[in-house]
Design a protein around this motif. Structure first.
Motif, short mmCIF file in Angstrom:
data_model
loop_
_atom_site.label_atom_id
_atom_site.label_comp_id
_atom_site.label_asym_id
_atom_site.label_seq_id
_atom_site.Cartn_x
_atom_site.Cartn_y
_atom_site.Cartn_z
N GLY A 169 14.87 0.96 -14.79
CA GLY A 169 15.36 1.10 -16.15
C GLY A 169 14.57 0.19 -17.07
N PRO A 170 15.05 -0.02 -18.30
CA PRO A 170 14.30 -0.80 -19.29
C PRO A 170 13.95 -2.21 -18.83
N GLN A 171 14.91 -2.91 -18.21
CA GLN A 171 14.68 -4.30 -17.83
C GLN A 171 13.64 -4.39 -16.72
N THR A 172 13.79 -3.54 -15.70
CA THR A 172 12.83 -3.56 -14.59
C THR A 172 11.45 -3.12 -15.06
N GLU A 173 11.39 -2.09 -15.90
CA GLU A 173 10.09 -1.62 -16.38
C GLU A 173 9.36 -2.71 -17.16
N ALA A 174 10.10 -3.39 -18.06
CA ALA A 174 9.47 -4.44 -18.87
C ALA A 174 8.94 -5.57 -17.99
N ALA A 175 9.73 -5.97 -17.00
CA ALA A 175 9.30 -7.05 -16.10
C ALA A 175 8.09 -6.62 -15.27
N LYS A 220 0.83 -1.21 0.00
CA LYS A 220 0.00 0.00 0.00
C LYS A 220 0.87 1.26 0.00
N LEU A 221 1.66 1.40 -1.07
CA LEU A 221 2.41 2.65 -1.23
C LEU A 221 1.44 3.81 -1.41
N THR A 222 1.79 4.96 -0.87
CA THR A 222 1.02 6.17 -1.14
C THR A 222 1.28 6.59 -2.58
N VAL A 223 0.22 6.72 -3.38
CA VAL A 223 0.37 7.08 -4.79
C VAL A 223 0.41 8.59 -4.89
N ASP A 224 1.60 9.14 -4.65
CA ASP A 224 1.76 10.59 -4.60
C ASP A 224 2.69 11.14 -5.68
N GLY A 225 3.25 10.25 -6.51
CA GLY A 225 4.13 10.72 -7.57
C GLY A 225 5.51 11.14 -7.10
N ILE A 226 5.89 10.74 -5.89
CA ILE A 226 7.21 11.09 -5.35
C ILE A 226 8.00 9.81 -5.12
N PHE A 227 9.12 9.67 -5.80
CA PHE A 227 9.96 8.48 -5.70
C PHE A 227 10.89 8.66 -4.50
N GLY A 228 10.39 8.25 -3.34
CA GLY A 228 11.15 8.37 -2.11
C GLY A 228 11.65 7.02 -1.62
N PRO A 229 12.07 6.94 -0.35
CA PRO A 229 12.65 5.70 0.20
C PRO A 229 11.70 4.51 0.14
N SER A 230 10.40 4.72 0.38
CA SER A 230 9.45 3.61 0.38
C SER A 230 9.29 3.03 -1.03
N THR A 231 9.20 3.93 -2.02
CA THR A 231 9.08 3.46 -3.40
C THR A 231 10.36 2.74 -3.83
N GLU A 232 11.50 3.28 -3.46
CA GLU A 232 12.77 2.64 -3.79
C GLU A 232 12.86 1.25 -3.17
N ALA A 233 12.42 1.12 -1.91
CA ALA A 233 12.45 -0.18 -1.24
C ALA A 233 11.52 -1.17 -1.94
N ALA A 234 10.37 -0.69 -2.42
CA ALA A 234 9.43 -1.56 -3.13
C ALA A 234 10.02 -2.01 -4.47
N VAL A 235 10.70 -1.10 -5.16
CA VAL A 235 11.33 -1.46 -6.43
C VAL A 235 12.40 -2.53 -6.19
N LYS A 236 13.20 -2.37 -5.15
CA LYS A 236 14.24 -3.36 -4.84
C LYS A 236 13.60 -4.71 -4.49
N SER A 237 12.50 -4.68 -3.76
CA SER A 237 11.80 -5.92 -3.43
C SER A 237 11.31 -6.63 -4.70
N PHE A 238 10.75 -5.85 -5.63
CA PHE A 238 10.30 -6.42 -6.90
C PHE A 238 11.48 -7.02 -7.66
N GLN A 239 12.58 -6.26 -7.74
CA GLN A 239 13.75 -6.73 -8.49
C GLN A 239 14.29 -8.03 -7.89
N LEU A 241 16.13 -9.77 -10.86
CA LEU A 241 16.77 -8.69 -11.60
C LEU A 241 17.89 -8.10 -10.75
N SER A 242 18.71 -7.25 -11.35
CA SER A 242 19.73 -6.55 -10.58
C SER A 242 19.04 -5.63 -9.57
#
Length: 270
Positions: free
Chosen positions: A231-237, A200-219, A224-225
């Motif tokens: 980047g392209p690879q993460t976006e496609a996945a 339940k990330l806050t959908v605020d359009g700000i790429f902060g620490p919580s969004t970065e942590a979620a991206v790393k969790s997805f990767q 993924l790296s």
């Protein structure tokens, strides 16, 4: 033809990609991958100091072309490498990684040295040449160069097969997302992460620490790296995973299932 590989470097070098050329390639909806090469034709070229210099210099040229962070720059090993040079080449690539500022490290070379570098985690992307490879092909190659000096549309080129996503870039990827990014693209990213990860990330359009942590969790979950950069690879996945999770297309789910089956069969063969 779907991809083009071209050299970064000073405009005075005969083989360097020009800014207008990069724009023409991207405007034609081709995927562009970058190459850095000075004179890597013998063992004496490779060292900690040279690797550190290459890592800094190539990143500066990539930025000048607008190449998005998180995409790959390939460094070449362009000779018949003997095993006694493997360790110094490894140190060279470790220095590139340490000096690099946000770009993925790719390596071009023959079979034996690529096997060694892969086993030691020296690079993110691997591009094998048929030259000096004895007819063997590594199992992890993203690119395979199988023919040199042929004419296509009046241009002298080398031919390559795309085996895996080579970490290239396209015009649509110019807005790579990372910590500090803002806007509607970040909102879309946050919505997709919420759906795919069940968070339940806050959908605020700000790429902060919580969004970065979620991206790393997805990767991490999707092998993924893990760098927190979209980047392209993460976006496609992420797009594929979101389509499957949200039920927007049954074909995506079917494709994922088929890929998983293929991976399982490959493991059994290995």
């Amino acid at each position: 033809m779907t991809h083009v590989g071209r050299y970064l470097g000073p405009a005075t070098n005969w083989k360097t990609m020009q800014q207008t050329e990069a724009q023409a390639i991207l405007a034609a909806s081709l995927n562009l991958w970058s190459i850095w090469e000075t004179n890597p034709t013998n063992a004496s070229y490779f060292s900690d100091a040279q690797g550190a210099s290459d890592g800094k210099t190539e990143a500066a040229y990539a930025q000048s072309f607008g190449q998005p962070k998180g995409t790959a720059i390939y460094h070449t090993i362009d000779y018949d490498v003997q095993p006694d040079a493997y360790s110094r080449i490894l140190e060279h690539f470790q220095a590139i990684k340490a000096a690099n500022t946000g770009y993925k490290v790719g390596v071009y070379g023959p079979y034996g040295v690529l096997q060694y570098l892969y086993q030691n985690g020296a690079a993110d992307y691997y591009w094998q040449t048929y030259a000096w490879s004895g007819g063997f092909l590594v199992s992890f190659a993203h690119l395979y160069q199988y023919q040199n000096s042929v004419t296509v549309a009046g241009i002298n080129v080398d031919r390559d097969r795309i085996l895996l996503d080579p970490g290239g870039w396209q015009q649509i990827m110019a807005s790579t997302l990372q910590r500090g990014s803002t806007g509607d693209a970040v909102k879309t990213l946050q919505q997709e992460l919420n759906t795919v990860l069940g968070i339940k990330l806050t959908v605020d359009g700000i790429f902060g620490p919580s969004t970065e942590a979620a991206v790393k969790s997805f990767q991490q979950q999707y092998h993924l790296s893990v760098d927190g950069i979209v980047g392209p690879q993460t976006e496609a996945a992420l797009k594929a995973a979101y389509a499957a999770k949200s039920g927007t297309t049954g074909k995506v789910q079917q494709a994922i299932s088929l890929i998983q089956q293929a991976q399982s069969l490959l493991k059994e063969v290995e």
